[in-house]
Design an enzyme around this catalytic site. Structure first.
Site, short mmCIF file in Angstrom:
data_model
loop_
_atom_site.label_atom_id
_atom_site.label_comp_id
_atom_site.label_asym_id
_atom_site.label_seq_id
_atom_site.Cartn_x
_atom_site.Cartn_y
_atom_site.Cartn_z
N ASP B 152 0.83 -1.20 0.00
CA ASP B 152 0.00 0.00 0.00
C ASP B 152 0.86 1.25 0.00
OD1 ASP B 152 -2.00 1.81 0.17
OD2 ASP B 152 -2.76 1.17 2.11
N ASP B 356 -1.72 6.17 -6.49
CA ASP B 356 -1.97 5.21 -5.43
C ASP B 356 -2.02 3.79 -5.97
OD1 ASP B 356 -2.60 4.22 -2.92
OD2 ASP B 356 -4.76 4.49 -3.23
#
Lengths: 30, 447
Positions: B152, B356
């Site tokens: 992440d 992201d």
């Protein structure tokens, strides 16, 4: 807030360069 | 008119979602001598790890009973939760408020007699959605226990579930037992690493550092903040600061924990930067491992020759996310008319959009998405319009067609870098009947 998601990133190598503070895109690098 | 530039189109090969997942053979490991896609080259200056999408047939967490359409709907639901959480966190940061500040008062820390950290207090409610789509396999501790962690770029902390559990979600494989690891080392409350946490506390009886991370979508983890060794099949790194979570809520894809790749000082790239790998990393994400495979690389080999660069932007209030300056979007070769402030980050003069790894669909401010949608529809007058699907509002019925022409969509960044998107990155199938959708969304959806 705008976000570039991973569907749009697919097939590109996404480079995070913390030293030079830059982000790179390289096509066809998977 | 003779001199007007011709619109740029490219061909979309129509191939709707299969009625069920096909068996996909494991891709031959083109990384060479390694096992499962990890190798060390250049005298420890490069580390390469294979990544797997959570919905891939190759994933140990794959749900064989779910149809591709169900998987897509679930993915888009997760995406809404994540995008909302990022939006809230960013807006709070613009006001100088950290998301974790909102929960600190609701959690009480106590220490059990045996020194095991316990947490009491009202649990956060809300969507318990996973925080990431791809995971890696790595070893934790000495001797290393193989675990799967979600990667992440929107998180800074590395953590995994640890026994004893106050509350742990179900994970694939056994939960890590720090008592069985010789490299496990508690951090003192006064250690500099402890003070680098956004939210930390102290177990007074043991003088050990406690961490807490809340992800804004209802998921959180809390426990001991420690030093531990991580192994990547051939490369072992000791003394990595990470969380050993005893109270963990959220569906992290059944993974053991989360591998933080964010921009904060405690993320894995930042910690590596202090060691040997120059704080450079890259990833390449693929949906289904059909041609090529997803990988995460650290070190000198992480930068291909043909890389186009754009400056990374800083958010003074939030160093987790990676921001870049998106200066324009073109459809069919024509730049859209988008006000410059569309991609500005906040009122502090900073600007940018977040890149992201854990959000699936690109979200754009409505003032940018509106022109994109309009230009795409105008450039595809002959495609049969089919309304919307989930967070998409521009879909077409392409059943019975083998190839269709769609306008080229490119993202343009400061410094001249351009992402000319392949068709499969912005026109995606959503069912088995040939419905395809423009895979962008307005950031205002669900706001």
């Amino acid at each position: 807030v705008s976000i570039i998601g991973n569907i749009q990133q697919q097939g590109f190598r996404i480079v995070f360069d913390g030293v030079s503070s830059r982000l790179g895109f390289a096509a066809n690098q998977c | 008119a003779r001199h007007r530039r011709q619109p740029r189109y490219q061909v979309l090969h129509v191939s709707p979602l299969p009625s069920k997942w096909q068996e996909v053979p494991r891709v031959a490991d083109s990384l060479g001598q390694s096992e499962k896609g990890v190798r060390k080259v250049d005298n420890s200056t490069t580390l390469i790890l294979r990544l797997t999408h959570r919905d891939s047939p190759l994933s140990p967490f794959a749900n064989p009973k779910a149809s591709p359409r169900e998987l897509l709907k679930n993915r888009l639901a997760r995406d809404e939760a994540r995008a909302s959480a990022i939006s809230v966190r960013t807006k709070l940061a613009a006001r100088g408020i950290r998301a974790n500040d909102l929960v600190v008062e609701s959690v009480n820390y106590t220490a059990r007699e045996q020194g095991v950290v316990d947490f009491a207090g009202p649990l956060m409610s809300g969507l318990k959605q996973g925080s990431g789509e791809y995971f890696i396999e790595l070893g934790v501790g000495s001797p290393p226990r193989q675990t799967y962690m979600v990667i992440d770029t929107g998180s800074d902390i590395i953590w995994l579930q640890c026994t004893p559990c106050v509350d742990c979600y179900t994970q694939s494989g056994p939960i890590f037992d720090p008592a069985l690891s010789s490299s496990y080392e508690s951090l003192a409350c006064t250690s500099p690493l402890c003070s680098m946490l956004e939210l930390h506390s102290c177990a007074a009886q043991t003088n050990s550092c406690l961490y807490q991370v809340a992800y804004g979508d209802g998921s959180f983890t809390q426990g001991d903040f420690v030093l531990e060794a991580l192994s990547f099949r051939g490369a072992t790194m000791g003394g990595i600061a990470m969380g050993c979570g005893h109270d963990n809520e959220g569906l992290f894809a059944s993974a053991a924990g989360l591998f933080g790749l964010g921009g904060g000082p405690l993320s894995f790239p930042s910690q590596l930067g202090n060691l040997l790998l120059r704080r450079v990393f890259s990833y390449c994400l693929m949906d289904r491992d059909e041609s090529g495979f997803s990988s995460l690389m650290f070190g000198s080999a992480a930068v291909p020759m043909n890389t186009q660069f754009t400056p990374l932007l800083k958010n003074p209030n939030l160093n987790t996310y990676y921001y870049v300056s998106l200066v324009g979007i073109s459809v069919g070769g024509s730049m859209l008319s988008i006000p410059p402030q569309a991609f500005r980050m906040d009122g502090n003069g900073g600007g940018g959009v977040i890149v992201d790894s854990g959000t699936s669909v690109t979200r754009l401010a409505e003032v940018a998405y509106g022109p994109l949608r309009s230009a795409f529809r105008e450039a595809t007058p002959d495609l049969p319009f089919a309304g919307g699907f989930s967070l998409f509002d521009t879909c077409y019925n392409l059943s019975g067609q083998a190839n269709v022409r769609v306008p080229l969509v490119s993202l343009h960044f400061e410094g001249g870098a351009e992402m000319a998107l392949p068709t499969s990155n912005y026109v995606i199938p959503v069912d088995t009947e040939g419905t395809y959708c423009l895979a962008f969304a307005s950031a205002e959806i669900g706001a």
